[in-house]
Design a protein around this motif. Structure first.
Motif, PDB file in Angstrom:
ATOM      1  N   PHE A   1      -1.368 -20.961  28.077  1.00 41.48           N
ATOM      2  CA  PHE A   1      -1.321 -19.870  27.303  1.00 41.48           C
ATOM      3  C   PHE A   1      -0.444 -18.920  27.936  1.00 41.48           C
ATOM      4  CE2 PHE A   1      -2.652 -15.619  25.692  1.00 41.48           C
ATOM      5  CZ  PHE A   1      -2.948 -15.790  24.493  1.00 41.48           C
ATOM      6  N   TYR A   2      -0.531 -18.701  29.281  1.00 42.22           N
ATOM      7  CA  TYR A   2       0.530 -17.728  29.992  1.00 42.22           C
ATOM      8  C   TYR A   2       2.121 -18.279  29.774  1.00 42.22           C
ATOM      9  CZ  TYR A   2       2.805 -15.291  33.468  1.00 42.22           C
ATOM     10  OH  TYR A   2       3.816 -14.589  34.094  1.00 42.22           O
ATOM     11  N   GLN A   3       2.251 -19.589  30.027  1.00 45.64           N
ATOM     12  CA  GLN A   3       3.458 -20.352  29.871  1.00 45.64           C
ATOM     13  C   GLN A   3       3.979 -20.103  28.697  1.00 45.64           C
ATOM     14  OE1 GLN A   3       2.750 -24.275  31.214  1.00 45.64           O
ATOM     15  NE2 GLN A   3       3.204 -23.683  33.381  1.00 45.64           N
ATOM     16  N   ASP A   4       3.235 -20.151  27.644  1.00 44.17           N
ATOM     17  CA  ASP A   4       3.636 -20.017  26.107  1.00 44.17           C
ATOM     18  C   ASP A   4       3.985 -18.676  25.700  1.00 44.17           C
ATOM     19  OD1 ASP A   4       3.208 -22.735  25.746  1.00 44.17           O
ATOM     20  OD2 ASP A   4       1.450 -22.360  24.579  1.00 44.17           O
ATOM     21  N   TRP A   5       3.525 -17.725  26.296  1.00 46.89           N
ATOM     22  CA  TRP A   5       3.583 -16.121  26.064  1.00 46.89           C
ATOM     23  C   TRP A   5       3.954 -15.165  26.985  1.00 46.89           C
ATOM     24  CZ3 TRP A   5       4.132 -16.180  21.290  1.00 46.89           C
ATOM     25  CH2 TRP A   5       3.373 -17.145  20.212  1.00 46.89           C
ATOM     26  N   GLN A   6       4.525 -15.950  28.196  1.00 47.91           N
ATOM     27  CA  GLN A   6       4.705 -14.982  29.264  1.00 47.91           C
ATOM     28  C   GLN A   6       5.852 -13.836  29.147  1.00 47.91           C
ATOM     29  OE1 GLN A   6       6.759 -17.135  32.630  1.00 47.91           O
ATOM     30  NE2 GLN A   6       6.520 -18.760  31.528  1.00 47.91           N
ATOM     31  N   HIS A   7       6.687 -14.098  28.039  1.00 45.79           N
ATOM     32  CA  HIS A   7       7.590 -13.170  27.637  1.00 45.79           C
ATOM     33  C   HIS A   7       7.156 -11.927  26.612  1.00 45.79           C
ATOM     34  CE1 HIS A   7       7.413 -16.508  24.686  1.00 45.79           C
ATOM     35  NE2 HIS A   7       7.907 -15.783  23.682  1.00 45.79           N
ATOM     36  N   GLU A   8       5.897 -12.369  26.217  1.00 53.22           N
ATOM     37  CA  GLU A   8       5.477 -11.134  25.137  1.00 53.22           C
ATOM     38  C   GLU A   8       4.226 -10.450  26.016  1.00 53.22           C
ATOM     39  OE1 GLU A   8       6.254 -10.502  22.379  1.00 53.22           O
ATOM     40  OE2 GLU A   8       7.323 -12.403  21.403  1.00 53.22           O
ATOM     41  N   PRO A   9       4.698  -9.103  26.312  1.00 53.57           N
ATOM     42  CA  PRO A   9       3.786  -8.233  27.181  1.00 53.57           C
ATOM     43  C   PRO A   9       2.400  -8.089  26.314  1.00 53.57           C
ATOM     44  CG  PRO A   9       6.052  -7.286  27.340  1.00 53.57           C
ATOM     45  CD  PRO A   9       6.022  -8.544  26.263  1.00 53.57           C
ATOM     46  N   LEU A  10       2.360  -7.634  25.211  1.00 51.00           N
ATOM     47  CA  LEU A  10       1.172  -7.572  24.575  1.00 51.00           C
ATOM     48  C   LEU A  10       0.134  -8.908  24.338  1.00 51.00           C
ATOM     49  CD1 LEU A  10       2.260  -5.581  21.487  1.00 51.00           C
ATOM     50  CD2 LEU A  10       1.241  -4.591  23.488  1.00 51.00           C
ATOM     51  N   VAL A  11       0.929 -10.005  24.297  1.00 46.82           N
ATOM     52  CA  VAL A  11      -0.037 -11.118  24.466  1.00 46.82           C
ATOM     53  C   VAL A  11      -0.521 -11.398  25.774  1.00 46.82           C
ATOM     54  CG1 VAL A  11       0.105 -13.691  23.959  1.00 46.82           C
ATOM     55  CG2 VAL A  11       1.304 -12.118  22.452  1.00 46.82           C
ATOM     56  N   ILE A  12       0.108 -11.036  26.820  1.00 44.84           N
ATOM     57  CA  ILE A  12      -0.312 -11.320  28.352  1.00 44.84           C
ATOM     58  C   ILE A  12      -1.264 -10.471  28.422  1.00 44.84           C
ATOM     59  CG2 ILE A  12       0.463 -11.006  30.657  1.00 44.84           C
ATOM     60  CD1 ILE A  12       1.203 -13.681  29.295  1.00 44.84           C
ATOM     61  N   ASN A  13      -1.271  -9.206  27.867  1.00 46.21           N
ATOM     62  CA  ASN A  13      -2.318  -8.158  27.923  1.00 46.21           C
ATOM     63  C   ASN A  13      -3.713  -8.881  27.459  1.00 46.21           C
ATOM     64  OD1 ASN A  13      -0.717  -6.353  29.024  1.00 46.21           O
ATOM     65  ND2 ASN A  13      -0.620  -5.153  27.248  1.00 46.21           N
ATOM     66  N   GLN A  14      -3.646  -9.708  26.371  1.00 49.68           N
ATOM     67  CA  GLN A  14      -4.809 -10.233  25.906  1.00 49.68           C
ATOM     68  C   GLN A  14      -5.260 -11.288  26.951  1.00 49.68           C
ATOM     69  OE1 GLN A  14      -4.677 -10.884  21.447  1.00 49.68           O
ATOM     70  NE2 GLN A  14      -2.663 -10.467  21.837  1.00 49.68           N
ATOM     71  N   TRP A  15      -4.522 -11.869  27.686  1.00 51.28           N
ATOM     72  CA  TRP A  15      -4.549 -13.124  28.517  1.00 51.28           C
ATOM     73  C   TRP A  15      -5.450 -12.343  29.616  1.00 51.28           C
ATOM     74  CZ3 TRP A  15      -2.370 -13.681  33.498  1.00 51.28           C
ATOM     75  CH2 TRP A  15      -2.292 -14.981  34.149  1.00 51.28           C
ATOM     76  N   PHE A  16      -4.823 -11.111  30.163  1.00 53.99           N
ATOM     77  CA  PHE A  16      -5.565 -10.504  31.330  1.00 53.99           C
ATOM     78  C   PHE A  16      -6.942 -10.165  30.763  1.00 53.99           C
ATOM     79  CE2 PHE A  16      -1.475  -8.861  32.889  1.00 53.99           C
ATOM     80  CZ  PHE A  16      -1.548  -9.490  34.022  1.00 53.99           C
ATOM     81  N   GLN A  17      -7.329  -9.728  29.546  1.00 55.63           N
ATOM     82  CA  GLN A  17      -8.514  -8.963  28.970  1.00 55.63           C
ATOM     83  C   GLN A  17      -9.553 -10.202  28.987  1.00 55.63           C
ATOM     84  OE1 GLN A  17      -8.031  -7.013  25.374  1.00 55.63           O
ATOM     85  NE2 GLN A  17     -10.322  -6.227  25.267  1.00 55.63           N
ATOM     86  N   VAL A  18      -9.058 -11.536  28.415  1.00 57.53           N
ATOM     87  CA  VAL A  18     -10.007 -12.619  28.286  1.00 57.53           C
ATOM     88  C   VAL A  18     -10.657 -13.009  29.624  1.00 57.53           C
ATOM     89  CG1 VAL A  18     -10.107 -15.110  27.937  1.00 57.53           C
ATOM     90  CG2 VAL A  18      -8.948 -13.662  26.124  1.00 57.53           C
ATOM     91  N   GLN A  19      -9.901 -12.889  30.626  1.00 57.95           N
ATOM     92  CA  GLN A  19     -10.252 -13.144  31.877  1.00 57.95           C
ATOM     93  C   GLN A  19     -11.148 -12.208  32.666  1.00 57.95           C
ATOM     94  OE1 GLN A  19      -7.251 -15.616  34.371  1.00 57.95           O
ATOM     95  NE2 GLN A  19      -6.242 -14.570  32.799  1.00 57.95           N
TER      96      GLN A  19
END
Length: 884
Positions: A748-766
């Motif tokens: 998920f991180y590799q796919d979306w590391q260029h999208e800050p808002l998506v990475i915020n969701q990655w942080f939130q899930v964890q």
């Protein structure tokens, strides 16, 4: 930072401004090292105020370079700076004040006033940020016509924006360019906005009801151009809706929206130049969930609706904040309901109110919708002012009816266009237009706390009558030990075996204009009242607080059989959902008792059967089915118990989820398959409903366990084309023992590391993972290259999500979660006090918990309080939390 004795500001001390500013001319020379601001203010004494000789202007963190009155520069002895006040002892009755200041936006980490975000200059002036730009009467009741000139490097900042219409734009040599903007509508300083940056734009247009053409622009970074279509469609829908429902037409030639990554709030309604947090404007299926799409639609509408309810008519002082926010939240909620499912929207709003706002009402920061006092106004951008304020407006709508409410809003805008007014002015307009007395109703604005409405019912079979006795009370809140009776609109119905029954209220003639005689709004105005309904051939089940007609806690001694009837047959969607919630609470309470007795947890057959019937009925709205199947949150459960045993409630709720997942496994699989679809993504109500039920089913199946469920989650994660389904699958995997979750997170991180808002969701899930060890994971993620403590979105996604939403891990028995939050608050207090004070909320509830927990939480509050340089924002919250 905090003075030795923070000053409390009281509503009762309000005084009109001694001076008015008719015209404001601002000139900005934006630079990389510093920015110079020149203001030219045309002032005059306020004829309504006598006896004031000198002038006092607000200012904060400003370098004053020069000061002149009517062209004559003042010597240093003719003025002085006292804290945040610039004082000039003697001034004429009418004069022009010229002020030259220097500021440093690149160093402004508070994100108030003028600051830089991702290389772009932008502003946030509500509530008191304008004083960080220049010396001014920074209060909402001083309204002025603004003309703004902006000069900047043409290569770095090709886009120069401010409020109103563009007057001119030109190159001025040496690589610099200039733009001049003029806003013909008087506004307070908090609505001022400026943006300068290298931005791309999505352009569109709107034709108003009277035929005027309005230019619509959304400015974003080049990489985000493909994420603006939904926001633009939402804006045009909102413009049309406001014309049709409220008769409000847009009043300028241009409406601009700018997306900013570093922003303390969701968005800001600055006149004609709305500045948005990127999370509230950018959306596309691959990067944005259904909830994200709905948030964009709601926030775009909210800020646009402010053009009238907040801008053309604004608030006299900050105690009246709900005048604009409560009214506009009500308006955006009605808009969202019309765009989607009204019942689902209502349930979602009530869920927020009954968890966050009811908790605020019961805590140390409890305050009325119109507060009596504050130390720092930023602390009062609360769910009470916004959401409860909207409920107060909704109750007025209920009491007056739609037609009279529209007459009242028309009168309100007609009377007060171009003015700064009060909540009282709003209510008075509603009374004048409808002829309905709202005198007692006004207590909703001045009394804090959540009223408790206790109802009992008695059926007389011989008379065919049913008597409802209603008692109201309200618990003490800080500064308000006793409360007078509220005027509470209690919408109700009576449900028989075959459905809703006709209502005949003793002593009250039927309303010939009412098509639906199965619902009535009872006006509860006394501490105790009885209402008798006649002509009943069977004992009914009362359907109470329909549509959540008032923000109260309802208590009625429903039996299981009565709740099952409401869950099955009630014609009111909210009451049907609420019956399911009450039954689920009974199951969780039984689970707590079973676990305490070291017994297995079993879910009652009647509740399982009711849930199975919901899942089997494919004629029902899938979104409502999903809502009814979701167990009450731990935050809501915490409002039902005192003291709260966090871990007992968490375990009991989890065991009920497990039992339901196992007993409903077969039909959950059927529903999961039934809701699959290959059609192209659309954020439509129909598709959102289907996805919500599918992912609800998946969550139960994953909790029940088994390889089949894990395989389904993995397949959904790997194959879905939209963020809603992909993130739902990732969430389930992260909260399971599945070995694939580490791989999923990395992919998920590799796919979306260029999208800050998506990475915020990655942080939130964890951060929201319910499994042990999450705090250590959060600490490690704070060192991740994608995390930035200076960015509010990232702080909310990681720290805020863990402390505010991950109840079981935040309340770790060793108190490490509390110490972690205190550390972050102390750190952020130095750079962004607003965000620091908002993070504090979980610690403020310390009195709700078991004694040992209270001690650990209180100790962290005391540690924060001992900090020598505490901001007013944090000081106010901590001191009120510790007050006896």
């Amino acid at each position: 930072m905090r003075d030795a004795q923070p000053r409390t500001i009281y509503l009762k001390d309000y005084q009109p401004p001694a001076f008015l500013i008719d015209e404001t001319e601002l000139s900005f020379a934006l630079g990389e090292q510093h920015t110079q601001v020149r203001s030219r203010l045309r002032l005059r004494r306020n004829p309504a105020v006598a006896g004031v000789q000198g002038l006092e202007l607000h200012g904060c963190d400003l370098e004053l370079l020069s000061l002149a009155i009517d062209g004559e520069e003042l010597a240093e002895g003719q003025w002085q700076i006292n804290g945040e006040l610039l004082q000039i002892a003697e001034v004429p009755d009418e004069f022009v004040l010229e002020c030259h200041t220097q500021i440093y936006p690149q160093n402004n980490t508070s994100l108030e006033g003028l600051y830089k975000s991702s290389g772009m200059f932008c502003t946030q002036c509500e509530a008191e940020g304008f004083r960080k730009i220049t010396y001014y009467l920074d209060r909402p009741d001083v309204m002025s016509v603004f003309t703004v000139t902006v000069e900047a490097d043409a290569t770095r900042y090709p886009v120069l924006l401010s409020n109103g219409n563009l007057v001119s734009a030109e190159d001025i040599g040496q690589g610099q360019h200039r733009a001049v903007w003029h806003d013909p509508f008087p506004k307070p300083a908090y609505l001022f906005a400026l943006v300068a940056g290298d931005l791309a734009v999505v352009e569109d247009g709107f034709t108003t009801a009277s035929g005027r053409e309005v230019e619509l622009n959304i400015y974003v970074e080049e990489k985000d151009l493909d994420k603006c279509d939904h926001a633009m469609a939402s804006l045009k829908n909102a413009m049309r809706w406001d014309e049709e429902v409220y008769g409000r037409e847009y009043d300028l030639d241009i409406f601009n929206i700018v997306a900013v990554d570093d922003f303390n709030m969701g968005a800001m309604e600055n006149k004609s130049l709305n500045i948005f947090n990127t999370s509230c404007v950018l959306a596309k299926p691959e990067t944005t969930t259904d909830m994200g799409f709905q948030r964009v639609e709601g926030v775009v509408a909210h800020e646009y609706f402010h053009n009238w309810s907040g801008n053309r008519v604004t608030c006299r002082d900050w105690f009246q904040l709900s005048l604009k926010e409560g009214f506009t939240v009500f308006r955006d909620a009605e808009f969202s309901a019309d765009m989607g499912s009204p019942t689902v929207k209502r349930v979602e709003d009530v869920t927020l109110l009954r968890t966050a706002q009811f908790a605020e009402d019961a805590g140390p920061m409890a305050h009325p919708v119109r507060p009596d006092s504050f130390i720092e106004i930023s602390n009062f951008y609360t769910v009470t002012v916004y959401e409860k304020g909207a409920e107060v407006v909704r109750m007025i709508h209920t009491l007056l009816g739609a037609e009279n409410f529209r007459k009242g809003s028309d009168l309100y805008f007609e009377r007060h266009d171009g003015q700064a007014v009060t909540c009282e002015d709003f209510v008075a307009a509603m009374e004048a237009a409808s002829g309905i007395d709202l005198g007692q109703f006004r207590r909703w604005y001045s009394q804090a706390g959540t009223p408790i409405v206790e109802v009992s019912g008695t059926f007389d079979a011989d008379r065919g009558s049913y008597a409802l006795t209603v008692k109201q009370s309200c618990p003490p809140t800080p500064g308000q030990p006793t409360k007078e009776a509220f005027h509470i609109p209690l919408a109700m119905g009576l449900i028989g075996e075959a459905g809703a029954l006709p209502l005949s209220l003793e002593g009250v003639p039927a309303d010939p204009d009412t098509a639906d005689n199965t619902q009535r709004v009872l006006n509860i105005t006394q501490p105790e009242e009885t209402f008798v309904f006649t002509g009943l051939a069977e004992e009914p089940v009362p359907s109470l607080l329909r549509g959540f007609s008032a923000p109260v806690k309802l208590r009625f001694g429903y039996s299981r059989a009565q709740l099952l009837r409401l869950m099955r047959s009630d014609t009111d969607g909210f009451c049907r959902w609420d019956a399911a919630q009450q039954l689920a609470v009974m199951e969780i309470e039984a689970a707590v008792a079973a676990l305490q007795a070291d017994q297995p947890v079993n879910v009652a057959d009647d509740f399982v059967g009711a849930c199975r019937a919901l899942l089997a009925d494919d004629a029902l709205d899938p979104a409502m089915v999903a809502l009814m199947l979701q167990l009450p949150s731990e935050a809501y459960l915490a409002e039902l118990y005192h003291p709260v045993d966090v871990h007992a409630l968490h375990q009991a709720r989890d065991e009920v989820r497990l039992a339901l997942g196992k007993q409903l496994s077969e039909i959950l699989w059927q529903v999961y398959q039934r809701c699959q679809s290959d059609e192209p993504y659309a954020p439509s109500a129909e598709q959102i409903a289907r996805r919500s039920l599918k992912n609800c089913a998946l969550s139960y199946l994953m909790r029940a366990g088994g390889e089949q469920a894990v395989a389904a989650a993995v397949a959904q994660f790997e194959n879905s084309k939209n963020m809603t389904d992909r993130l739902a699958a990732l969430t389930q995997l992260v909260n399971s023992p599945a070995e694939y979750k580490a791989q999923a997170l990395q992919r998920f991180y590799q796919d979306w590391q260029h999208e800050p808002l998506v990475i915020n969701q990655w942080f939130q899930v964890q951060a929201m993972c319910q499994l042990p060890g999450t705090l250590e994971k959060v600490r490690s993620l704070m060192g991740h290259p994608a995390f930035d403590i200076r960015n509010p979105n990232k702080v909310r996604a990681l720290i805020g999500a863990f402390c505010g939403q991950n109840t079981v891990n935040f309340h770790r028995e060793d108190g490490a979660g509390y110490a972690f939050l205190a550390d972050q608050v102390i750190d952020l207090n130095r750079s962004n006090p607003q965000i620091a004070s908002r993070l504090l909320v979980p610690l403020t509830k310390w009195r709700k918990y078991l004694p040992a927990v209270q001690g650990r939480m209180r100790a962290e509050l005391e540690r924060i309080m001992a900090e020598p340089a505490l901001s007013n924002d944090v000081y106010e919250v901590v001191s009120k939390s510790l007050a006896e």
